[in-house]
Write a protein that holds these residues in place. Structure first.
Motif, PDB file in Angstrom:
ATOM      1  N   LYS A 150    -132.203 -40.238  64.057  1.00 20.09           N
ATOM      2  CA  LYS A 150    -130.899 -40.852  63.789  1.00 20.09           C
ATOM      3  C   LYS A 150    -129.779 -39.949  64.321  1.00 20.09           C
ATOM      4  O   LYS A 150    -128.842 -40.424  64.961  1.00 20.09           O
ATOM      5  CB  LYS A 150    -130.730 -41.092  62.283  1.00 20.09           C
ATOM      6  CG  LYS A 150    -129.387 -41.697  61.896  1.00 20.09           C
ATOM      7  CD  LYS A 150    -129.293 -41.825  60.378  1.00 20.09           C
ATOM      8  CE  LYS A 150    -128.007 -42.440  59.926  1.00 20.09           C
ATOM      9  NZ  LYS A 150    -126.819 -41.669  60.193  1.00 20.09           N
ATOM     10  N   MET A 151    -129.879 -38.629  64.073  1.00 15.38           N
ATOM     11  CA  MET A 151    -128.863 -37.693  64.566  1.00 15.38           C
ATOM     12  C   MET A 151    -128.799 -37.709  66.090  1.00 15.38           C
ATOM     13  O   MET A 151    -127.708 -37.700  66.679  1.00 15.38           O
ATOM     14  CB  MET A 151    -129.172 -36.260  64.087  1.00 15.38           C
ATOM     15  CG  MET A 151    -128.831 -36.008  62.644  1.00 15.38           C
ATOM     16  SD  MET A 151    -129.422 -34.428  61.983  1.00 15.38           S
ATOM     17  CE  MET A 151    -129.339 -33.328  63.356  1.00 15.38           C
ATOM     18  N   ASP A 154    -127.138 -41.003  67.132  1.00 17.01           N
ATOM     19  CA  ASP A 154    -125.697 -40.970  66.852  1.00 17.01           C
ATOM     20  C   ASP A 154    -124.967 -40.048  67.824  1.00 17.01           C
ATOM     21  O   ASP A 154    -123.870 -40.364  68.285  1.00 17.01           O
ATOM     22  CB  ASP A 154    -125.437 -40.528  65.408  1.00 17.01           C
ATOM     23  CG  ASP A 154    -125.813 -41.606  64.387  1.00 17.01           C
ATOM     24  OD1 ASP A 154    -126.009 -42.767  64.803  1.00 17.01           O
ATOM     25  OD2 ASP A 154    -125.911 -41.277  63.197  1.00 17.01           O
ATOM     26  N   ASN A 155    -125.577 -38.909  68.151  1.00 15.63           N
ATOM     27  CA  ASN A 155    -124.966 -37.970  69.097  1.00 15.63           C
ATOM     28  C   ASN A 155    -124.820 -38.621  70.476  1.00 15.63           C
ATOM     29  O   ASN A 155    -123.776 -38.521  71.114  1.00 15.63           O
ATOM     30  CB  ASN A 155    -125.818 -36.697  69.174  1.00 15.63           C
ATOM     31  CG  ASN A 155    -125.074 -35.552  69.836  1.00 15.63           C
ATOM     32  OD1 ASN A 155    -123.847 -35.536  69.841  1.00 15.63           O
ATOM     33  ND2 ASN A 155    -125.807 -34.617  70.389  1.00 15.63           N
ATOM     34  N   GLN A 156    -125.862 -39.322  70.925  1.00 15.06           N
ATOM     35  CA  GLN A 156    -125.791 -40.005  72.229  1.00 15.06           C
ATOM     36  C   GLN A 156    -124.726 -41.085  72.202  1.00 15.06           C
ATOM     37  O   GLN A 156    -123.957 -41.236  73.146  1.00 15.06           O
ATOM     38  CB  GLN A 156    -127.143 -40.633  72.576  1.00 15.06           C
ATOM     39  CG  GLN A 156    -128.134 -39.666  73.155  1.00 15.06           C
ATOM     40  CD  GLN A 156    -129.388 -40.369  73.631  1.00 15.06           C
ATOM     41  OE1 GLN A 156    -129.881 -41.289  72.998  1.00 15.06           O
ATOM     42  NE2 GLN A 156    -129.912 -39.931  74.746  1.00 15.06           N
ATOM     43  N   GLN A 157    -124.686 -41.859  71.112  1.00 16.72           N
ATOM     44  CA  GLN A 157    -123.702 -42.940  70.995  1.00 16.72           C
ATOM     45  C   GLN A 157    -122.276 -42.380  71.054  1.00 16.72           C
ATOM     46  O   GLN A 157    -121.430 -42.911  71.746  1.00 16.72           O
ATOM     47  CB  GLN A 157    -123.904 -43.711  69.684  1.00 16.72           C
ATOM     48  CG  GLN A 157    -125.166 -44.559  69.632  1.00 16.72           C
ATOM     49  CD  GLN A 157    -125.108 -45.761  70.542  1.00 16.72           C
ATOM     50  OE1 GLN A 157    -125.594 -45.736  71.670  1.00 16.72           O
ATOM     51  NE2 GLN A 157    -124.501 -46.828  70.071  1.00 16.72           N
ATOM     52  N   LYS A 158    -122.026 -41.279  70.324  1.00 21.17           N
ATOM     53  CA  LYS A 158    -120.697 -40.670  70.314  1.00 21.17           C
ATOM     54  C   LYS A 158    -120.305 -40.213  71.711  1.00 21.17           C
ATOM     55  O   LYS A 158    -119.177 -40.407  72.135  1.00 21.17           O
ATOM     56  CB  LYS A 158    -120.669 -39.463  69.363  1.00 21.17           C
ATOM     57  CG  LYS A 158    -120.468 -39.826  67.918  1.00 21.17           C
ATOM     58  CD  LYS A 158    -120.375 -38.568  67.083  1.00 21.17           C
ATOM     59  CE  LYS A 158    -120.508 -38.861  65.612  1.00 21.17           C
ATOM     60  NZ  LYS A 158    -120.673 -37.656  64.816  1.00 21.17           N
ATOM     61  N   THR A 164    -121.792 -45.309  66.037  1.00 26.96           N
ATOM     62  CA  THR A 164    -122.984 -44.645  65.494  1.00 26.96           C
ATOM     63  C   THR A 164    -123.801 -45.654  64.704  1.00 26.96           C
ATOM     64  O   THR A 164    -123.356 -46.774  64.461  1.00 26.96           O
ATOM     65  CB  THR A 164    -122.587 -43.489  64.561  1.00 26.96           C
ATOM     66  OG1 THR A 164    -121.886 -44.039  63.446  1.00 26.96           O
ATOM     67  CG2 THR A 164    -121.724 -42.453  65.265  1.00 26.96           C
ATOM     68  N   SER A 165    -124.989 -45.254  64.262  1.00 32.76           N
ATOM     69  CA  SER A 165    -125.862 -46.163  63.510  1.00 32.76           C
ATOM     70  C   SER A 165    -125.190 -46.637  62.225  1.00 32.76           C
ATOM     71  O   SER A 165    -125.299 -47.807  61.857  1.00 32.76           O
ATOM     72  CB  SER A 165    -127.216 -45.511  63.224  1.00 32.76           C
ATOM     73  OG  SER A 165    -127.033 -44.284  62.569  1.00 32.76           O
ATOM     74  N   ASP A 166    -124.463 -45.747  61.533  1.00 26.56           N
ATOM     75  CA  ASP A 166    -123.757 -46.149  60.305  1.00 26.56           C
ATOM     76  C   ASP A 166    -122.671 -47.169  60.615  1.00 26.56           C
ATOM     77  O   ASP A 166    -122.494 -48.149  59.877  1.00 26.56           O
ATOM     78  CB  ASP A 166    -123.141 -44.932  59.598  1.00 26.56           C
ATOM     79  CG  ASP A 166    -124.203 -44.018  58.995  1.00 26.56           C
ATOM     80  OD1 ASP A 166    -125.332 -44.500  58.740  1.00 26.56           O
ATOM     81  OD2 ASP A 166    -123.905 -42.827  58.784  1.00 26.56           O
ATOM     82  N   GLU A 167    -121.935 -46.942  61.698  1.00 24.86           N
ATOM     83  CA  GLU A 167    -120.889 -47.888  62.092  1.00 24.86           C
ATOM     84  C   GLU A 167    -121.488 -49.230  62.488  1.00 24.86           C
ATOM     85  O   GLU A 167    -120.943 -50.284  62.165  1.00 24.86           O
ATOM     86  CB  GLU A 167    -120.057 -47.301  63.244  1.00 24.86           C
ATOM     87  CG  GLU A 167    -119.208 -46.108  62.821  1.00 24.86           C
ATOM     88  CD  GLU A 167    -118.642 -45.287  63.984  1.00 24.86           C
ATOM     89  OE1 GLU A 167    -117.694 -44.534  63.738  1.00 24.86           O
ATOM     90  OE2 GLU A 167    -119.164 -45.389  65.114  1.00 24.86           O
TER      91      GLU A 167
END
Length: 192
Positions: A150-151, A154-158, A164-167
């Protein structure tokens, strides 16, 4: 250089072609450096070839929190400059292997970040394309592995300016709620 939005509009084949060209350019730039390097999230290992028969006392290696200098005493440096990120000085070392390879181990201060390069003035790699060794991930228990994946996602998405996955979960929940309540106006809704 084209933007990420352009990349997102490409077809799968066009992306693969661009990735191949980028990978070949990156490999050529890295191959031209006077050293080889590899990294994991927490550490960087650098191999500097030296003439056979080299002894440790012939070398001048200076490792600092944000700088690295490697060379032979009294000669021009093989590599010297500012590190792209800070390191843990007390956990970083160098050794001479078989009198022909200088091995430098740098322990990253931030263990959650991929490095673009070793020295700031050297060519960068595309950290979004890094594939961590699966054997390392598979060594983790299920919950920890899920958290690490997940981290990484999320890092790649940012880095790509994407949610991010939460968003993404919040956006999905809002869509479901909107579908269930079409009478409500969500035009000014903000997700945070």
């Amino acid at each position: 250089m084209s933007s990420e939005n352009d990349y997102d509009k490409l077809t799968k084949e066009e992306r693969e072609a661009r990735d191949k060209v980028d990978r070949e350019r990156e490999e050529a730039e890295q191959a031209a450096l006077p050293y080889k390097w590899r990294q994991e999230l927490g550490e960087v290992d650098i191999t500097v070839p030296v003439p056979k028969g080299t002894r440790a006392r012939d070398l001048a290696v200076i490792i600092q929190k944000k700088k690295l200098s490697v060379g032979f005493k009294g000669q021009e440096k093989i590599m010297e400059g500012e590190l792209c990120r800070e390191i843990k000085l007390e956990d970083s070392t160098w050794t001479l292997e078989d009198q022909q390879s200088l091995l430098i181990h740098l322990e990253k201060l931030n263990k959650q970040q991929w490095w673009d390069n070793i020295l700031t003035h050297h060519p960068k790699i595309d950290t979004r394309k890094i594939q961590p060794e699966n054997s390392k991930l598979s060594d983790l228990d299920g919950e920890t592995r899920g958290m690490v994946e997940k981290m990484m996602f999320d890092n790649q998405q940012k880095q790509m300016g994407k949610p991010t996955s939460d968003e993404l979960k919040k956006m999905e929940a809002l869509k479901k709620f909107q579908a269930a309540h079409p009478e409500l106006d969500f035009s000014n809704a903000k997700i945070s």
